[in-house]
Design an enzyme around this catalytic site. Structure first.
Site, PDB file in Angstrom:
ATOM      1  N   TYR A  61     -12.566  -7.775   5.348  1.00  0.00           N
ATOM      2  CA  TYR A  61     -11.359  -7.739   4.512  1.00  0.00           C
ATOM      3  C   TYR A  61     -10.956  -9.180   4.214  1.00  0.00           C
ATOM      4  O   TYR A  61     -10.810  -9.990   5.125  1.00  0.00           O
ATOM      5  CB  TYR A  61     -10.204  -7.015   5.219  1.00  0.00           C
ATOM      6  CG  TYR A  61      -8.928  -7.105   4.415  1.00  0.00           C
ATOM      7  CD1 TYR A  61      -8.755  -6.318   3.279  1.00  0.00           C
ATOM      8  CD2 TYR A  61      -7.930  -8.015   4.741  1.00  0.00           C
ATOM      9  CE1 TYR A  61      -7.609  -6.427   2.502  1.00  0.00           C
ATOM     10  CE2 TYR A  61      -6.784  -8.133   3.972  1.00  0.00           C
ATOM     11  CZ  TYR A  61      -6.625  -7.333   2.854  1.00  0.00           C
ATOM     12  OH  TYR A  61      -5.502  -7.451   2.080  1.00  0.00           O
ATOM     13  N   TYR A 100       0.826  -1.211   0.000  1.00  0.00           N
ATOM     14  CA  TYR A 100       0.000   0.000   0.000  1.00  0.00           C
ATOM     15  C   TYR A 100       0.864   1.267   0.000  1.00  0.00           C
ATOM     16  O   TYR A 100       0.687   2.154   0.824  1.00  0.00           O
ATOM     17  CB  TYR A 100      -0.952  -0.012   1.212  1.00  0.00           C
ATOM     18  CG  TYR A 100      -1.623  -1.351   1.400  1.00  0.00           C
ATOM     19  CD1 TYR A 100      -2.522  -1.831   0.448  1.00  0.00           C
ATOM     20  CD2 TYR A 100      -1.328  -2.160   2.490  1.00  0.00           C
ATOM     21  CE1 TYR A 100      -3.105  -3.084   0.582  1.00  0.00           C
ATOM     22  CE2 TYR A 100      -1.917  -3.418   2.626  1.00  0.00           C
ATOM     23  CZ  TYR A 100      -2.800  -3.870   1.674  1.00  0.00           C
ATOM     24  OH  TYR A 100      -3.366  -5.097   1.814  1.00  0.00           O
ATOM     25  N   ASP A 106     -13.364 -17.092   6.797  1.00  0.00           N
ATOM     26  CA  ASP A 106     -12.002 -16.610   6.574  1.00  0.00           C
ATOM     27  C   ASP A 106     -11.334 -16.464   7.943  1.00  0.00           C
ATOM     28  O   ASP A 106     -11.561 -15.484   8.649  1.00  0.00           O
ATOM     29  CB  ASP A 106     -12.070 -15.265   5.825  1.00  0.00           C
ATOM     30  CG  ASP A 106     -10.693 -14.640   5.624  1.00  0.00           C
ATOM     31  OD1 ASP A 106      -9.717 -15.149   6.188  1.00  0.00           O
ATOM     32  OD2 ASP A 106     -10.620 -13.627   4.888  1.00  0.00           O
ATOM     33  N   LYS A 134      -1.749 -16.695   7.140  1.00  0.00           N
ATOM     34  CA  LYS A 134      -0.959 -15.897   8.094  1.00  0.00           C
ATOM     35  C   LYS A 134      -0.140 -16.721   9.111  1.00  0.00           C
ATOM     36  O   LYS A 134       0.993 -17.049   8.833  1.00  0.00           O
ATOM     37  CB  LYS A 134      -1.856 -14.877   8.778  1.00  0.00           C
ATOM     38  CG  LYS A 134      -2.219 -13.730   7.820  1.00  0.00           C
ATOM     39  CD  LYS A 134      -2.742 -12.491   8.517  1.00  0.00           C
ATOM     40  CE  LYS A 134      -2.704 -11.276   7.629  1.00  0.00           C
ATOM     41  NZ  LYS A 134      -3.903 -11.022   6.842  1.00  0.00           N
TER      42      LYS A 134
HETATM   43  C1  LIG Z   1      -4.389 -10.972   5.510  1.00  0.00           C
HETATM   44  C2  LIG Z   1      -5.730 -11.469   5.241  1.00  0.00           C
HETATM   45  C3  LIG Z   1      -6.083 -12.029   3.996  1.00  0.00           C
HETATM   46  C4  LIG Z   1      -5.130 -12.068   2.842  1.00  0.00           C
HETATM   47  O1  LIG Z   1      -3.989 -12.826   3.077  1.00  0.00           O
HETATM   48  P1  LIG Z   1      -2.653 -12.573   2.233  1.00  0.00           P
HETATM   49  O2  LIG Z   1      -1.734 -13.665   2.669  1.00  0.00           O
HETATM   50  O3  LIG Z   1      -2.180 -11.198   2.602  1.00  0.00           O
HETATM   51  O4  LIG Z   1      -3.019 -12.665   0.793  1.00  0.00           O
HETATM   52  C5  LIG Z   1      -7.363 -12.511   3.853  1.00  0.00           C
HETATM   53  N1  LIG Z   1      -8.256 -12.457   4.851  1.00  0.00           N
HETATM   54  C6  LIG Z   1      -7.947 -11.944   6.057  1.00  0.00           C
HETATM   55  C7  LIG Z   1      -8.986 -11.930   7.131  1.00  0.00           C
HETATM   56  C8  LIG Z   1      -6.696 -11.413   6.287  1.00  0.00           C
HETATM   57  O5  LIG Z   1      -6.392 -10.866   7.480  1.00  0.00           O
END
Ligand SMILES: *Cc1c(COP(=O)(O)O)cnc(C)c1O
Length: 428
Positions: free
Chosen positions: A144, A17, A245, A274
């Protein structure tokens, strides 16, 4: 690192960013150990971000390092098409045993965003197999899910960094974000917007996708477990698959191994990323039920059409196996609960500060919502000069420290945040 290296970075290298005209200066990190990042000038600063929620056991962890070294002696990588290997098998076996028993099939990929793309493609293909063209997804605002196109298309359409792509993204459905917060009273009005949309569009919705309980960088909201329970019931009643997610929240961050366990509900598809490799190397996973996997596989093409070059990367799988091994000692429960207690004790009082409108705590996540926008570069510099690494954004100052952080180190993070709040020049 020389000044010319720094100039080169400033002039030629994109950072997340960032602007190529007027980038926010970057700090050179030469090494990292435990909770400390060592800067070029030799100073050590405490990482309050766990490198974006990932380095949960701290840096340079001997068990993670050992697993990577052991794997690299065998092979760093081998293609996953037509080939398999022990590290991937033991990881997928582990992931299946750690998750609800209906989640039975694992798709490995390179990053969280890709894990989301995979989940979305899976459901589009699932409905296609069933002879239905369903391509819209229902989600909640303030979410997100990543930076690739399908992930952007389900991230908050107004609030987010993705606003400019709005016209070219798939048109998905957005329910209002729940207002009832995790620790407060449940208000059933929260459900009205979601319920109306699902009722009116049930025959065209391919899936529901959301972050369970904790909405991450879309606003750092912790919503009420009842909301998630009700969503699950609605999805069940309308026969619409539910994607969770857990990329930010998985592996203990919220005080439960998975955040959805706060509500005791089970998704049809689960995305992990992550912290999966303990912050060492990129890896993500999309888990799905046998039912969904079978329907996809019964399609005319007979397979799921996705296959990253580095799928199932052995080094990443080895690191993930080691990460899970560390978690299995169950230290994380005590660590996260101690962090939570200390945040309650020492972060909560900041609610009385004139610049603070809310303090939110869940597990090893502490959030200060300010009444004013922070001056990001200035505040970041202030943090570094005072020995901590915290990356505030918009009106939020939040910390997600490594689980191994000591009481003193965590107090230091909190103290420096307090000092920052007392300095009005750090706000816009
Ligand atoms: C960071 C994140 C993503 C994306 O993961 P990347 O490895 O950065 O592509 C998707 N969903 C959530 C909730 C996140 O925190």
């Amino acid at each position: 690192m020389s000044q010319s290296d720094k100039n080169f970075d400033y002039k030629h290298i994109w950072h997340p960013y960032s602007s190529m005209i007027n980038p926010i200066p970057c700090y050179s990190v030469m090494s990292a150990k435990g909770v400390y990042l060592k800067l070029q000038n030799g100073r050590k600063i405490i990482d309050g971000m766990s490198s974006w929620w990932s380095a949960i056991h701290g840096y340079n962890h001997p068990i993670l390092n050992k697993s990577l070294k052991k794997q690299i002696k065998k092979m760093s990588h081998v293609m996953f098409g037509g080939i398999t290997h022990p590290s991937a098998i033991s990881l997928c076996r582990k992931l299946i045993s750690l998750t609800p028993k209906t989640l039975d099939c694992v798709f490995l990929s390179d990053s969280g965003s890709v894990a989301i793309e995979v989940a979305i493609k899976m459901l589009i293909q699932y409905w296609h197999s069933l002879g239905q063209k369903r391509i819209s997804f229902l989600t909640i605002r303030k979410g997100y899910h990543g930076d690739t196109f399908a992930a952007m298309s389900v991230s908050d359409p107004e609030n987010s960094i993705h606003q400019i792509y709005h016209n070219i993204l798939s048109k998905n459905l957005f329910a209002n974000a729940p207002i009832s917060s995790f620790h407060k009273k449940w208000d059933s009005n929260d459900l009205v917007s979601f319920q109306k949309i699902i009722e009116e569009n049930s025959s065209k919705i391919a899936g529901v996708i959301l972050e369970p309980i904790v909405q991450g960088v879309g606003g750092m909201n912790f919503y009420h477990p009842k909301y998630l329970k009700k969503i699950k019931i609605l999805c069940h009643n309308y026969n619409i698959p539910l994607i969770f997610d857990e990329i930010a929240t998985g592996f203990g961050r919220t005080g439960k191994f998975f955040s959805f366990q706060h509500a005791d509900v089970i998704p049809d598809i689960l995305c992990l990323g992550k912290a999966l490799t303990g912050g060492t190397i990129t890896l993500a996973a999309t888990l799905t039920t046998r039912h969904i996997a079978n329907i996809i596989s019964m399609s005319k093409v007979g397979c799921f059409m996705h296959g990253p070059t580095y799928m199932g990367n052995p080094l990443a799988c080895a690191a993930a196996n080691a990460n899970i091994k560390i978690l299995e000692t169950n230290q994380w429960k005590i660590q996260v609960s101690n962090i939570e207690k200390q945040l309650y004790k020492n972060l909560t009082p900041l609610i009385d500060h004139p610049y603070v409108i809310d303090v939110r705590i869940l597990g090893a996540i502490g959030v200060i919502e300010c009444s004013r926008l922070v001056n990001m570069p200035l505040m970041q510099k202030f943090f570094v000069n005072n020995g901590v690494w915290i990356r505030p954004f918009k009106k939020l100052i939040y910390i997600v420290p490594p689980y191994i952080i000591s009481t003193n180190e965590l107090n230091k993070l909190i103290n420096v945040i307090t000092q920052a709040l007392n300095d009005s020049s750090l706000f816009l």
